[in-house]
Scaffold this active site. Structure first.
Site, PDB file in Angstrom:
ATOM      1  CB  THR A   1      -0.967  -0.011   1.198  1.00 38.23           C
ATOM      2  OG1 THR A   1      -0.232  -0.261   2.401  1.00 38.23           O
ATOM      3  CG2 THR A   1      -2.034  -1.070   1.018  1.00 38.23           C
TER       4      THR A   1
ATOM      5  CE  LYS B   1       0.844  -3.534   3.177  1.00 32.39           C
ATOM      6  NZ  LYS B   1       0.146  -2.549   4.093  1.00 32.39           N
TER       7      LYS B   1
ATOM      8  CB  THR C   1      -1.339  -2.004   8.096  1.00 34.77           C
ATOM      9  OG1 THR C   1      -2.029  -1.047   8.857  1.00 34.77           O
ATOM     10  CG2 THR C   1      -2.245  -3.070   7.605  1.00 34.77           C
TER      11      THR C   1
ATOM     12  CD  GLU D   1       2.794   5.164   6.524  1.00 35.71           C
ATOM     13  OE1 GLU D   1       1.932   4.592   5.829  1.00 35.71           O
ATOM     14  OE2 GLU D   1       2.538   5.744   7.589  1.00 35.71           O
TER      15      GLU D   1
ATOM     16  CG  ASN E   1       0.416   8.167   8.752  1.00 37.06           C
ATOM     17  OD1 ASN E   1      -0.290   7.180   8.619  1.00 37.06           O
ATOM     18  ND2 ASN E   1       1.728   8.114   8.723  1.00 37.06           N
TER      19      ASN E   1
ATOM     20  CB  THR F   1      -7.871  14.239   3.204  1.00 37.28           C
ATOM     21  OG1 THR F   1      -6.429  14.319   3.294  1.00 37.28           O
ATOM     22  CG2 THR F   1      -8.468  13.958   4.557  1.00 37.28           C
TER      23      THR F   1
END
Length: 437
Positions: free
Chosen positions: A154, A180, A191, A277, A432, A437
């Site tokens: 993702t 992942k 996740t 991230e 994040n 959005t």
């Protein structure tokens, strides 16, 4: 020197496995989003799942399946929608997913295990999913591991894959894996998704025990942001196609297989931590001198998960006070006068007292370590979190062999432990903050 060596092939390196990954239209970007791993024969299956009280339908499904039977033929994973907090309809979608694949493979739906990743609260796009299953099955290949690895990601910047080989009873035995994960990563299944295959023959109970212990030393020892997901799943298949005698109890062969399984899981876990991230480097915290392994691991996890420590590493600041503070609040008793801290080759604290060290050189160590393990610019570009994918023509392997090393000693005990994480950068907040959005 280990008793195994690295080979190519990922989850299809072991004998008797095929894999595939396709774009089924589940992701808005059109990137690969549906992955499949299939064993030629019924395999022994084991799993470790999220500790969250809020669980996805795929987690509930797999737990139920593994409680009723330890056999499986296939692992099916969709990316784009987590199918978590989707109520009874999400559960029915999971059942229909397994049934659809079972019919396409001409196997029982009971032999299908499921995984999902993506936005919590979104159901799988079942029309696109069902339409993609025939193409997915048709794409199955003994060289399909890389395609499957691409289809499960993702917000990841890179795919994560490993395969190792050893000999047992003079025959080659292999273990392969893909994973992942980039955010919402924390111990107690951080996740993340991971799928492991082996051609060894192992009894169901022992295989589950091995996997649980391997998870504790790998996926349960990483953190990116302190958040545990609703979908975390580690699923492992053992199909016996190496034609080696079945391993039914602990002994030399079992210890070798478990050590190799742990090595595979640790490689995949460290790759997840490095790909956190917004991260610029991997952090490895080594703790020694604790009363036992559990206590050492607890300290290592706490230091690795400290937002202040992670921020200091990103700022290339050798701030030993933050490391000492994190170790002290880990909930593990030790004498302050026994505390020793090193950053790379720099001794920062000895016998509970600060030491003189070259701060500029220590900062340079942090800068150089991050630079050596950084991604090429074409891969490290800002992630498009709106699409929950990394839409790039080529995904490169992230280096995990040169982490920032933090060593913490708390006494003279025999307990040792390691944990892995990453630094905390400005980009983590950006990724994040704009996730949906």
């Amino acid at each position: 020197m280990s008793d195994w060596w690295e080979i190519t092939g990922g989850v299809t390196a072991p004998r008797g496995y095929k894999a595939a990954g396709i774009a089924a239209g589940l992701k808005p970007s059109g990137a690969p989003d549906l992955a499949l791993i299939v064993s030629d024969v019924e395999a022994i299956a084991a799993g470790v799942f999220t500790m969250s009280q809020v669980t996805a339908a795929c987690v509930d499904y797999c737990r139920q399946r593994l409680m009723s039977a330890a056999g499986a033929r296939a692992i099916l994973c969709n990316a784009g929608q987590a199918n978590a907090s989707t109520g009874n309809q999400g559960w029915l979608d999971a059942l229909e997913s397994a049934m659809t694949l079972g019919q396409a493979l001409n196997i029982s739906s009971e032999s299908v295990l499921l995984a999902s990743t993506g936005v919590i609260g979104q159901r799988i796009k079942m029309d696109a999913f069902k339409a993609g299953i025939p193409k997915l099955v048709e794409s199955l290949s003994e060289n399909g591991s890389d395609d499957a690895a691409k289809a499960i990601i993702t917000t990841d910047l890179v795919t994560k894959s490993i395969a190792l080989e050893t000999t047992i009873h003079d025959r080659p035995v292999r273990i392969g894996g893909i994973s992942k994960g980039s955010g919402m990563i924390h111990p107690n299944m951080a996740t993340m998704l991971a799928f492991v295959t082996t051609d060894a023959a192992v009894s169901p109970g022992l295989w589950q025990e091995m996997l649980s212990r391997a998870a504790d030393k790998s996926f349960n020892a990483i953190t990116v942001d302190g958040d545990t997901s609703t979908n975390d799943s580690l699923i492992a298949l053992a199909n016996g196609q190496s034609r080696t005698p079945a391993i039914t109890e602990m002994g030399a062969e079992a210890e070798k297989l478990e050590a190799m399984l742990t090595a595979v899981c640790q490689h995949l876990a460290k790759a997840i931590a490095r790909d956190g991230e917004g991260a610029t480097c991997l952090i490895e915290v080594r703790v020694s001198g604790a009363q036992n392994e559990r206590a050492a691991l607890q300290i290592a996890k706490t230091v690795t998960g400290s937002s202040l420590v992670k921020s200091a590493i990103f700022g290339r600041d050798a701030n030993w006070g933050r490391i000492a503070a994190a170790a002290g609040r880990a909930g593990v008793p030790f004498e302050q006068d026994d505390l020793r801290i090193k950053l790379g080759d720099f001794l920062l604290m000895e016998k509970g007292q600060p030491q003189q060290f070259d701060r500029k050189a220590a900062s340079t160590y942090l800068k150089e370590t991050a630079a050596e393990s950084s991604l090429p610019q074409d891969v490290a570009a800002t992630n498009n979190s709106n699409d929950l994918t990394v839409d790039r023509n080529t995904l490169k392997t992230q280096r995990i062999d040169n982490p920032v090393i933090i060593e913490v000693s708390v006494g003279n005990g025999k307990g040792e432990g390691k944990a892995w994480g990453c630094d905390l950068s400005y980009d983590y907040v950006k990724i994040n903050a704009e996730y949906t959005t």
